[in-house]
Scaffold this motif. Structure first.
Motif, PDB file in Angstrom:
ATOM      1  N   THR A  86     -13.210  25.460 -10.292  1.00 47.46           N
ATOM      2  CA  THR A  86     -12.529  25.988 -11.477  1.00 47.46           C
ATOM      3  C   THR A  86     -11.741  27.227 -11.068  1.00 47.46           C
ATOM      4  O   THR A  86     -12.229  28.058 -10.303  1.00 47.46           O
ATOM      5  N   VAL A  87     -10.524  27.316 -11.564  1.00 50.20           N
ATOM      6  CA  VAL A  87      -9.694  28.489 -11.311  1.00 50.20           C
ATOM      7  C   VAL A  87      -9.419  29.155 -12.654  1.00 50.20           C
ATOM      8  O   VAL A  87      -8.819  28.544 -13.546  1.00 50.20           O
ATOM      9  N   ALA A  88      -9.894  30.377 -12.784  1.00 49.26           N
ATOM     10  CA  ALA A  88      -9.643  31.142 -14.011  1.00 49.26           C
ATOM     11  C   ALA A  88      -8.520  32.135 -13.745  1.00 49.26           C
ATOM     12  O   ALA A  88      -8.390  32.644 -12.630  1.00 49.26           O
ATOM     13  N   ALA A  89      -7.687  32.355 -14.733  1.00 45.06           N
ATOM     14  CA  ALA A  89      -6.567  33.283 -14.536  1.00 45.06           C
ATOM     15  C   ALA A  89      -6.156  33.901 -15.866  1.00 45.06           C
ATOM     16  O   ALA A  89      -6.495  33.397 -16.937  1.00 45.06           O
ATOM     17  N   GLN A  90      -5.418  34.992 -15.739  1.00 44.39           N
ATOM     18  CA  GLN A  90      -4.873  35.642 -16.942  1.00 44.39           C
ATOM     19  C   GLN A  90      -3.600  34.944 -17.411  1.00 44.39           C
ATOM     20  O   GLN A  90      -3.240  35.021 -18.577  1.00 44.39           O
ATOM     21  N   ALA A  91      -2.908  34.316 -16.470  1.00 43.37           N
ATOM     22  CA  ALA A  91      -1.676  33.596 -16.833  1.00 43.37           C
ATOM     23  C   ALA A  91      -1.555  32.356 -15.966  1.00 43.37           C
ATOM     24  O   ALA A  91      -2.003  32.346 -14.819  1.00 43.37           O
ATOM     25  N   PHE A  92      -0.951  31.309 -16.530  1.00 44.75           N
ATOM     26  CA  PHE A  92      -0.754  30.037 -15.824  1.00 44.75           C
ATOM     27  C   PHE A  92       0.736  29.700 -15.875  1.00 44.75           C
ATOM     28  O   PHE A  92       1.367  29.858 -16.922  1.00 44.75           O
ATOM     29  N   VAL A  93       1.264  29.227 -14.754  1.00 41.00           N
ATOM     30  CA  VAL A  93       2.678  28.833 -14.724  1.00 41.00           C
ATOM     31  C   VAL A  93       2.746  27.360 -14.345  1.00 41.00           C
ATOM     32  O   VAL A  93       2.299  26.974 -13.258  1.00 41.00           O
ATOM     33  N   ASN A  94       3.299  26.561 -15.231  1.00 45.53           N
ATOM     34  CA  ASN A  94       3.478  25.132 -14.951  1.00 45.53           C
ATOM     35  C   ASN A  94       4.794  24.945 -14.195  1.00 45.53           C
ATOM     36  O   ASN A  94       5.881  25.035 -14.774  1.00 45.53           O
ATOM     37  N   ALA A  95       4.672  24.705 -12.874  1.00 38.75           N
ATOM     38  CA  ALA A  95       5.848  24.490 -12.018  1.00 38.75           C
ATOM     39  C   ALA A  95       5.694  23.145 -11.322  1.00 38.75           C
ATOM     40  O   ALA A  95       5.970  23.009 -10.131  1.00 38.75           O
ATOM     41  N   ALA A  96       5.244  22.154 -12.071  1.00 35.40           N
ATOM     42  CA  ALA A  96       4.895  20.864 -11.461  1.00 35.40           C
ATOM     43  C   ALA A  96       6.048  19.861 -11.497  1.00 35.40           C
ATOM     44  O   ALA A  96       5.829  18.656 -11.327  1.00 35.40           O
ATOM     45  N   GLY A  97       7.276  20.319 -11.701  1.00 34.55           N
ATOM     46  CA  GLY A  97       8.457  19.470 -11.576  1.00 34.55           C
ATOM     47  C   GLY A  97       8.343  18.189 -12.381  1.00 34.55           C
ATOM     48  O   GLY A  97       8.116  18.206 -13.604  1.00 34.55           O
ATOM     49  N   ALA A  98       8.497  17.048 -11.712  1.00 37.39           N
ATOM     50  CA  ALA A  98       8.468  15.748 -12.395  1.00 37.39           C
ATOM     51  C   ALA A  98       7.077  15.441 -12.968  1.00 37.39           C
ATOM     52  O   ALA A  98       6.929  14.494 -13.742  1.00 37.39           O
ATOM     53  N   TRP A  99       6.087  16.233 -12.586  1.00 43.11           N
ATOM     54  CA  TRP A  99       4.717  16.056 -13.099  1.00 43.11           C
ATOM     55  C   TRP A  99       4.395  17.121 -14.152  1.00 43.11           C
ATOM     56  O   TRP A  99       3.238  17.285 -14.547  1.00 43.11           O
ATOM     57  N   SER A 100       5.401  17.865 -14.601  1.00 44.94           N
ATOM     58  CA  SER A 100       5.116  18.993 -15.499  1.00 44.94           C
ATOM     59  C   SER A 100       4.652  18.532 -16.882  1.00 44.94           C
ATOM     60  O   SER A 100       3.876  19.250 -17.530  1.00 44.94           O
ATOM     61  N   ALA A 101       5.095  17.349 -17.344  1.00 42.22           N
ATOM     62  CA  ALA A 101       4.646  16.894 -18.677  1.00 42.22           C
ATOM     63  C   ALA A 101       3.149  16.581 -18.670  1.00 42.22           C
ATOM     64  O   ALA A 101       2.417  17.068 -19.539  1.00 42.22           O
ATOM     65  N   PRO A 102       2.640  15.785 -17.691  1.00 43.12           N
ATOM     66  CA  PRO A 102       1.186  15.598 -17.669  1.00 43.12           C
ATOM     67  C   PRO A 102       0.406  16.884 -17.444  1.00 43.12           C
ATOM     68  O   PRO A 102      -0.697  17.031 -17.975  1.00 43.12           O
ATOM     69  N   VAL A 103       0.957  17.827 -16.709  1.00 41.71           N
ATOM     70  CA  VAL A 103       0.254  19.114 -16.542  1.00 41.71           C
ATOM     71  C   VAL A 103       0.234  19.863 -17.874  1.00 41.71           C
ATOM     72  O   VAL A 103      -0.810  20.403 -18.281  1.00 41.71           O
ATOM     73  N   ALA A 104       1.345  19.867 -18.587  1.00 44.07           N
ATOM     74  CA  ALA A 104       1.377  20.524 -19.910  1.00 44.07           C
ATOM     75  C   ALA A 104       0.356  19.888 -20.847  1.00 44.07           C
ATOM     76  O   ALA A 104      -0.340  20.579 -21.609  1.00 44.07           O
TER      77      ALA A 104
END
Ligand SMILES: Cc1cc2nc3c(=O)[nH]c(=O)nc-3n(C[C@H](O)[C@H](O)[C@H](O)COP(=O)(O)OP(=O)(O)OC[C@H]3O[C@@H](n4cnc5c(N)ncnc54)[C@H](O)[C@@H]3O)c2cc1C
Length: 402
Positions: free
Chosen positions: A212-230
């Protein structure tokens, strides 16, 4: 900035803790990590990237083109910054142990249109010039004089931007990645598989290796995979994977060096060594994660178009075809850059470049880093590219050739 350093007591104890977790370590994610650490060297930044060889990443399949010929102010401003950054990449991005080569070629771009689109191209050029871009309008006669091998009879006008060009995307990606690591970023070779959030903030992501990775902020930079990541966070992004072919081909007789030539049919190609590299984008191609190559595509679609424009390509030979994914924003073809302000406010998106993500990665990475660290843009104002327009169903498209 201080609020990103403070650790949140609600985070899972067993998690790895970071200030910012970037999801996707292609050119865009790696540029983001680099600029985050430039903005604040104390930040704890990780980049979640499941594929260290980048076998399917769009970044390594790009043809490297960088141009200022856009009509959106943000796109123009991003191009001006990014091209300058890429030109000086080696000075800025080399580490003590490794030089950062991107093989920048200032070969120029040439947009060509039929007479009925001449007025639009002329307006675009006037707008680009008023924003500090070097772009020359070329009449049909001037096009013929400058590029004698080109068939120009059906053309109205051309727009030539001599300071544009192309670079080696491999060098760009690894330059950003190595420098980000040099500044302290951790690359984690795993896939974001699930996310945990409360009603207003994302808290952590669960990786496919069980960590598990906990963070204060997350950046979705997954390109063509960004919709499933969102989707992991419950956010809807209208970004689809669209297959696009690139071909390396040679003509039957001499054509000479060419800039990156683009026309209304989305034919786009440029000089590459002794031959030419490019393709013809099918904007209506089926959406999906498909990398299969149709070896007839060159002969059926690309060859007639290049041979029409340059008769020396009548006898063209295609040596290699490869495929990659465009990350197409179905709303308007422009990237989504910004926070999910109406949802999980610490979830940021930088994706959906629709085929321009390599050239805009430096500026977009810097922009999203400013937003994460300072809460507002400090250089180029990218607010109009935010997620709000998706929620409002208010497209903000380009008027130029895509
Ligand atoms: C043939 C072709 C030619 C192109 N030519 C140009 C050009 O001339 N100029 C230009 O500017 N652009 C061009 N592009 C577009 C450009 O390549 C992309 O816009 C750009 O590479 C996007 O970069 P990225 O880092 O967002 O995506 P990617 O490089 O695809 O990186 C996304 C990363 O996310 C990772 N990922 C996926 N799922 C997850 C997950 N669940 N968790 C964590 N990570 C995950 C993937 O492994 C991948 O490495 C071209 C594209 C293609 C296909």
């Amino acid at each position: 900035m201080a609020n990103f350093i403070a650790r949140d007591i609600t985070m899972p104890n067993t998690a790895k803790h970071y200030d910012v977790a970037v999801i996707g370590g292609g050119i865009v994610g790696s540029a983001t990590a680099y600029f985050l650490l430039k903005e604040d060297p104390q930040l704890r930044v990780c980049v979640i990237e499941p594929d260290p060889a980048y076998e399917f990443a769009s970044s390594l399949r790009s043809s490297g083109g960088c141009r200022v010929q856009f009509t959106g102010e943000e796109n123009i401003a991003m191009s001006l910054f990014s091209i300058d950054f890429i030109e000086h990449f080696q000075e800025t991005m080399s580490t003590e142990t490794q030089a950062a080569h991107v093989d920048w070629v200032q070969g120029g771009y040439l947009f060509i249109v039929p007479p009925e689109h001449a007025a639009q191209l002329e307006r675009n050029v006037a707008f680009q010039r008023s924003h500090g871009c070097a772009v020359d309008l070329l009449s049909r006669a001037e096009l013929k004089e400058r590029f004698p091998a080109m068939h120009v009879d059906d053309l109205g006008v051309g727009a030539h931007s001599p300071l544009d060009g192309w670079c080696d995307p491999y060098g760009l990606l690894w330059g950003f990645r190595r420098k980000a690591v040099d500044l302290g970023a951790d690359y984690i070779a795993a896939r974001a598989a699930a996310a945990e959030a409360d009603t207003v903030k994302a808290r952590s992501i669960v990786l496919d290796n069980g960590e598990t990775v906990a963070a204060q902020a997350f950046v979705n930079a997954a390109g063509a995979w960004s919709a499933p990541v969102a989707e992991l966070f419950g956010m809807k992004l209208p970004i689809s994977p669209v297959r696009r072919y690139e071909h390396y081909f040679t003509p039957g007789s001499h054509v000479g060096p060419l800039p990156y030539v683009k026309d209304m049919s989305r034919l786009a190609f440029r000089s590459e060594g002794n031959g030419y590299s490019g393709g013809l984008v099918d904007g209506h191609a089926a959406r999906g994660y498909c990398f299969e190559v149709d070896h007839d595509y060159f002969e059926n679609i690309v060859w007639p178009a290049v041979a029409h424009r340059f008769p020396a390509f009548e006898a063209a030979k295609c040596h290699r075809t490869w495929s990659g994914l465009y990350e197409v924003n179905e709303l308007d073809g422009n990237p989504v850059i910004g926070a999910w302000s109406s949802g999980l406010s610490n979830l940021y998106t930088v994706a959906g470049f629709s085929g321009h993500g390599m050239m805009h990665a430096p500026a977009a990475g810097r922009g999203i880093a400013e937003l994460v660290v300072h809460g507002s843009y400090r250089t180029i104002d990218l607010s109009r590219l935010g997620y709000r327009r998706v929620e409002d169903n208010a497209p903000y498209p380009e008027q130029g050739i895509l």
